[in-house]
Design a protein around this motif. Structure first.
Motif, short mmCIF file in Angstrom:
data_model
loop_
_atom_site.label_atom_id
_atom_site.label_comp_id
_atom_site.label_asym_id
_atom_site.label_seq_id
_atom_site.Cartn_x
_atom_site.Cartn_y
_atom_site.Cartn_z
N PHE A 129 46.74 23.61 5.47
CA PHE A 129 46.23 23.91 5.82
C PHE A 129 47.92 24.68 7.39
O PHE A 129 47.37 23.31 8.52
CB PHE A 129 45.51 24.10 6.71
N SER A 130 48.22 25.51 7.90
CA SER A 130 49.69 25.30 8.78
C SER A 130 48.55 26.63 10.06
O SER A 130 49.28 27.43 9.87
CB SER A 130 50.12 26.14 8.20
N MET A 131 47.76 26.17 10.64
CA MET A 131 48.15 26.95 11.40
C MET A 131 48.46 27.44 12.80
O MET A 131 48.76 27.47 13.50
CB MET A 131 45.93 27.58 12.00
N THR A 132 48.40 25.83 13.24
CA THR A 132 48.69 25.40 15.54
C THR A 132 49.86 25.67 14.96
O THR A 132 50.90 25.51 14.32
CB THR A 132 47.74 24.11 15.93
N GLY A 138 46.65 25.54 20.55
CA GLY A 138 45.23 25.44 19.45
C GLY A 138 44.35 26.25 20.02
O GLY A 138 43.18 27.07 18.88
N TRP A 162 53.12 23.15 13.75
CA TRP A 162 52.76 21.92 13.53
C TRP A 162 51.42 21.52 13.69
O TRP A 162 50.75 22.26 13.40
CB TRP A 162 53.55 20.97 14.58
N TYR A 163 51.71 19.88 13.24
CA TYR A 163 50.52 19.23 12.94
C TYR A 163 49.37 19.95 12.05
O TYR A 163 48.44 20.07 11.16
CB TYR A 163 49.40 19.15 14.24
N SER A 164 51.04 20.31 10.77
CA SER A 164 50.12 20.88 9.17
C SER A 164 50.00 20.10 8.66
O SER A 164 50.61 19.87 7.91
CB SER A 164 51.12 22.13 8.65
N SER A 165 48.32 19.29 8.95
CA SER A 165 48.19 17.31 8.25
C SER A 165 48.61 17.58 7.05
O SER A 165 48.51 17.95 5.50
CB SER A 165 47.15 17.48 8.09
N HIS A 220 51.67 14.43 9.54
CA HIS A 220 50.79 15.62 10.34
C HIS A 220 52.74 16.10 10.45
O HIS A 220 53.30 16.72 11.14
CB HIS A 220 50.27 15.68 11.63
N ALA A 372 42.71 11.45 18.03
CA ALA A 372 42.82 12.78 17.68
C ALA A 372 41.38 13.45 18.07
O ALA A 372 40.93 14.90 17.60
CB ALA A 372 43.51 13.00 16.41
N ILE A 375 40.60 15.99 19.61
CA ILE A 375 41.63 17.73 20.29
C ILE A 375 41.12 18.53 18.89
O ILE A 375 40.97 19.92 18.86
CB ILE A 375 42.33 17.01 20.26
N TYR A 376 40.84 17.96 17.57
CA TYR A 376 41.39 19.34 16.12
C TYR A 376 39.80 19.24 15.84
O TYR A 376 39.39 18.85 16.58
CB TYR A 376 41.95 18.63 15.28
N ALA A 379 38.45 21.07 20.60
CA ALA A 379 39.16 20.15 21.62
C ALA A 379 37.65 20.42 22.45
O ALA A 379 36.78 21.27 21.92
CB ALA A 379 39.48 20.45 22.86
N GLU A 381 36.46 20.61 24.95
CA GLU A 381 35.95 21.62 26.07
C GLU A 381 36.01 22.75 25.80
O GLU A 381 34.99 22.96 25.75
CB GLU A 381 37.14 21.50 27.06
N VAL A 382 36.44 22.93 24.53
CA VAL A 382 36.22 24.45 24.28
C VAL A 382 35.27 24.10 23.45
O VAL A 382 33.78 25.06 23.80
CB VAL A 382 36.74 24.51 22.94
#
Ligand SMILES: Cc1cc2nc3c(=O)[nH]c(=O)nc-3n(C[C@H](O)[C@H](O)[C@H](O)COP(=O)(O)OP(=O)(O)OC[C@H]3O[C@@H](n4cnc5c(N)ncnc54)[C@H](O)[C@@H]3O)c2cc1C
Length: 401
Positions: A129-132, A138, A162-165, A220, A372, A375-376, A379, A381-382
């Motif tokens: 899945f390629s979003m970030t 992100g 990046w981070y397309s796991s 990743h 992680a 974060i993923y 995050a 905070e969000v």
């Protein structure tokens, strides 16, 4: 209120726990110390065993060979599988494929389902899945810069992700790209299926994360899309509805992750307790006799139990009222469980002393890789901001005495 687990699920969870203990945990030392490719044949053998036991793809539709469990049932499965880093992959319910399967099932055309969904559920191929993006936050994905421009009957995609796991070895990526730049922010982007063999799909590297670049499923990827051309028929769902689809992907996905994290908590908690009982720290006295260790054990037990009930409740809410109505509960568990897991892993590592830092136990792997979690999928905070706003809204205009 009924907390009883059904007889069917008791049997399934019993079988999974036994399989994880007997078949997967003994493989972990090799998993930690050898290149993944050397143990892949053994992993494939275990996957075949799971298929024969009819425990394959527990959360995926029966018509494609899955078990068709509901979200609360799969939450229990995810907890049991989470005790080993190999669990979800060996049972065919690993991220990011699980999320991609959900959205392909919900939004895919008949042709897309045959070409991508069926082999994905059968475990014949993998996806990412390629979003970030490297240069964009992100946490605020509406700012994404990757574009998909129409040209004839194709889309031409340009951008850097990046981070397309698990991109390494994946058959296709689901790419989030701007297709409608003039539309309101949440209607600008679409999801597009991009086979990784397409010219212009460039896997630049597996990113080194906490000292490990990983390989294959456990990696990743950073991906450069350079004039990457795919047919418009590869659009998933409606054009401009990328974020609408993403919301569908994230609700159940967070339940899977959170219960996997509870499984990790259970595993390191077991290790912490058994080490505390074994380790003699002075003549005739083990670590288990020390109040500070007892306090960590009690606090961890309480935190794991409360986190677990919160996740099961959120799963139940999603089943009852849908992911959108359960947004508060989903955000609450996302940051709460990630934080509990981090604390419990840290305590387990501390109790093991120098041994905890080595790869002789699984604790240090979880310590490195599961940081992680905060974060993923949003995050901490969000999620906290989103929950607080929702709560405060309920107080607006009210006089509280
Ligand atoms: C192991 C791992 C796997 C991943 N897998 C995938 C994947 O498969 N596909 C994919 O597309 N992406 C994936 N991601 C990317 C992930 O979704 C992003 O890292 C995440 O959304 C955060 O975006 P960012 O890294 O750009 O951080 P930023 O958005 O730059 O945020 C940085 C930090 O700022 C803080 N912050 C952000 N917003 C706010 C705010 N409003 N108020 C206060 N503080 C804030 C948070 O602490 C946050 O950690 C993965 C990431 C990791 C670490």
């Amino acid at each position: 209120m009924d907390f009883e687990v059904s007889d069917k699920m008791k049997v399934i969870i019993g079988m999974i726990n036994e399989f994880v203990d007997k078949e997967l945990m003994p493989m972990e030392q090799d998993f930690l110390s050898k290149p993944l490719k050397t143990i892949l044949p053994e992993i494939e053998r275990k996957r075949e065993m799971v298929k024969k036991m009819e425990l394959w793809a527990p959360n995926h539709p029966k018509e494609y060979g899955g078990m068709g469990l509901d979200l609360v049932e799969h939450a229990l499965v995810s907890e049991a599988l989470g005790r080993s880093p190999l669990g979800h992959y060996v049972f065919g319910c690993q991220a990011p494929d699980a999320g991609n399967i959900e959205i392909l099932n919900m939004f895919g055309t008949a042709e897309q389902k045959e070409k991508y969904l069926r082999p994905l559920i059968e475990g014949k191929i993998r996806s990412c899945f390629s979003m970030t993006e490297v240069d964009m936050p992100g946490s605020n994905p509406v700012m994404l810069e990757t574009t998909a421009v129409k040209d004839g009957s194709d889309y031409v995609i340009n951008g850097q992700k990046w981070y397309s796991s698990s991109a390494d070895g994946a058959e296709f990526a689901i790419v989030m790209a701007v297709t409608n730049p003039e539309a309101p922010p949440y209607l600008r982007a679409s999801m597009i299926i991009v086979p990784t063999s397409t010219p212009g799909f460039n896997l630049v590297r597996n990113i080194s994360v906490m000292g490990h670049a990983g390989e294959g499923y456990f990696s990743h990827g950073e991906i450069l899309y350079q004039s990457c051309r795919v047919p418009q028929a590869n659009l998933l769902g409606t054009e401009g509805h990328g974020f609408v689809i993403a919301q569908e992907r994230l609700g159940p996905g967070r339940i899977h992750h959170c219960m996997r994290w509870i499984g990790i908590c259970n595993r390191v908690f077991d290790l912490m307790c058994s080490h505390a009982l074994k380790r003699e720290i002075s003549a005739g006295k083990t670590l288990a006799t020390k109040q500070i260790i007892q306090s960590w054990i009690a606090e961890s037990a309480a935190e794991i139990h409360s986190a677990r009930l919160m996740v099961l409740h959120a799963a139940w809410m999603i089943e009852k009222v849908g992911a959108s109505e359960a947004r508060k509960e989903i955000s609450l568990i996302k940051f709460m469980v990630a934080g509990v897991m981090q604390k419990v892993i840290d305590r387990a590592l501390q109790v093991h002393g120098g041994l905890g830092m080595t790869d002789d136990t699984i604790i240090s792997f979880f310590y490195r890789h599961e940081r992680a979690a905060r974060i993923y999928d949003g995050a901490d905070e969000v999620h906290k901001i989103s929950v607080a706003k929702r709560i405060l809204k309920g107080y607006e205009g009210k006089r509280i005495r």
